[in-house]
Design an enzyme around this catalytic site. Structure first.
Site, PDB file in Angstrom:
ATOM      1  N   ASP A 116       0.937  -1.087  -0.035  1.00 13.25           N
ATOM      2  CA  ASP A 116      -0.061  -0.018  -0.290  1.00 13.25           C
ATOM      3  C   ASP A 116       0.814   1.200  -0.098  1.00 13.25           C
ATOM      4  O   ASP A 116       1.792   1.577   0.716  1.00 13.25           O
ATOM      5  CB  ASP A 116      -0.965  -0.249   1.205  1.00 13.25           C
ATOM      6  CG  ASP A 116      -2.007   1.072   1.272  1.00 13.25           C
ATOM      7  OD1 ASP A 116      -2.325   1.452   0.407  1.00 13.25           O
ATOM      8  OD2 ASP A 116      -2.360   1.337   2.618  1.00 13.25           O
ATOM      9  N   HIS A 117       0.518   1.985  -1.028  1.00 13.98           N
ATOM     10  CA  HIS A 117       1.386   3.271  -1.077  1.00 13.98           C
ATOM     11  C   HIS A 117       2.799   3.260  -1.177  1.00 13.98           C
ATOM     12  O   HIS A 117       3.501   3.944  -0.423  1.00 13.98           O
ATOM     13  CB  HIS A 117       0.961   4.521   0.175  1.00 13.98           C
ATOM     14  CG  HIS A 117      -0.222   4.720   0.016  1.00 13.98           C
ATOM     15  ND1 HIS A 117      -0.502   5.893  -0.811  1.00 13.98           N
ATOM     16  CD2 HIS A 117      -1.462   4.575   0.736  1.00 13.98           C
ATOM     17  CE1 HIS A 117      -2.193   6.072  -0.539  1.00 13.98           C
ATOM     18  NE2 HIS A 117      -2.527   5.357   0.169  1.00 13.98           N
TER      19      HIS A 117
HETATM   20  P1  13P Z   1      -8.326   4.848   5.772  1.00 14.19           P
HETATM   21  O1  13P Z   1      -7.089   4.609   6.727  1.00 14.19           O
HETATM   22  O2  13P Z   1      -8.833   6.207   5.781  1.00 14.19           O
HETATM   23  O3  13P Z   1      -9.087   3.920   5.924  1.00 14.19           O
HETATM   24  O4  13P Z   1      -7.804   4.600   4.313  1.00 14.19           O
HETATM   25  C1  13P Z   1      -6.929   3.499   3.865  1.00 14.19           C
HETATM   26  C2  13P Z   1      -6.342   3.491   2.557  1.00 14.19           C
HETATM   27  O5  13P Z   1      -6.627   4.038   1.608  1.00 14.19           O
HETATM   28  C3  13P Z   1      -5.052   2.753   2.689  1.00 14.19           C
HETATM   29  O6  13P Z   1      -4.456   3.017   1.482  1.00 14.19           O
END
Ligand code: 13P
Length: 273
Positions: free
Chosen positions: A81-82
């Site tokens: 993620d990211h």
């Molecule tokens: P939230 O932490 O707002 O649920 O977002 C999660 C997210 O988009 C992880 O990339």
């Protein structure tokens, strides 16, 4: 053999459904997520951020997720993620992730395109999914006042130029909790979905009302990310439990917090299934 995530996303796109993608931070949050997916008989995407990778160690975090999926008998994928640098993304691809996000959303468009294309080329030989982001979805601690929504034109250009498998779009959500209810731009989402055939991703799922998530899924969202609510419910449950409590057997303290994560994720799965 696991279905490659890029194929699964295409499948759910045709069915106008979405996959839930939840972050895990330790064994307990992972167990909460997996027991929910098992009881709902649902596939799930398990996400790791750079901080979680640093916390657990890359190979260990990956193997925890992988072993957990097998152990609980859940269809799922491990996703970065990211990913903020191509170096980290490449490390995860080589380590055996099923999917990576390269997040160049804060870079100029041309640079985002160039680096995403580089990641896509590498990922193709490993047959894994690549997600990228276009527009401004405020990260934790960033201003939610600034708006830079994804445009259909940029989305079409970006997908054509990069060959990315999934695209995170900015349509009014932000990471973390909201001060007021988020208003999603469904019209824009429909226009983006019409301009490109790539499965779209909704970041910042925590605190978005169920009805809005459902509407977004009908309009083209195929992956819904939820992280903050998981951390929140786990820690709030623990804090409550540990008030005036001298229990030192952590195996007695963690289960209610794990159960709270399970219930939360079950409720989120009901929204997207
Ligand atoms: P939230 O932490 O707002 O649920 O977002 C999660 C997210 O988009 C992880 O990339």
């Amino acid at each position: 053999m696991r279905t490659p995530l890029q194929h699964k996303l295409k499948e759910v796109q045709q069915q106008k459904r979405a996959l839930l993608a939840t972050n895990y931070y330790n064994f307990e949050t992972l167990k909460g997520v997996l027991t929910a997916a098992k009881s709902a008989n649902s596939p799930i995407i398990l996400q790791l951020t750079e901080s979680s990778i640093k916390y657990m160690g890359l190979e260990n975090a990956l193997e925890m997720g992988r072993t957990g999926l097998d152990y609980f008998g859940v269809e799922g994928w491990i996703h970065l993620d990211h990913g903020g640098s191509t170096a980290l993304v490449k490390q995860c691809i080589k380590a055996g992730f099923d999917s990576v996000m390269f997040d160049g959303s804060e870079l100029p468009l041309e640079e985002n395109i160039r680096l995403t294309r580089e990641v896509v080329q590498m990922a193709q030989s490993f047959n894994i999914n690549v997600e990228a982001e276009l527009g401004y979805v405020a990260k934790l601690g960033q201003s939610t006042e600034k708006t830079e929504y994804t445009t259909p034109e940029d989305a079409a250009l970006f997908v054509n130029e990069t060959g990315v498998n999934a695209l995170a779009v900015a349509i009014g959500t932000a990471h973390g909790f909201y001060k007021k209810e988020p208003k999603l731009d469904f019209e824009r989402l429909q226009e983006i979905a019409a301009a490109t055939d790539v499965p779209l991703v909704l970041h910042g799922g925590s605190g978005v009302p169920a009805e809005s998530v459902k509407k977004a899924v009908k309009a083209g969202i195929c992956k819904v990310n939820v992280a903050t609510e998981i951390k929140n419910i786990f820690m709030k449950t623990l804090q409550q439990l540990l008030k005036d409590n001298s229990e030192i057997d952590l195996r007695k303290v963690f289960p209610p917090a794990t159960e709270a994560v399970k219930q939360l994720v079950e409720s989120k799965l009901e929204i997207v299934i």
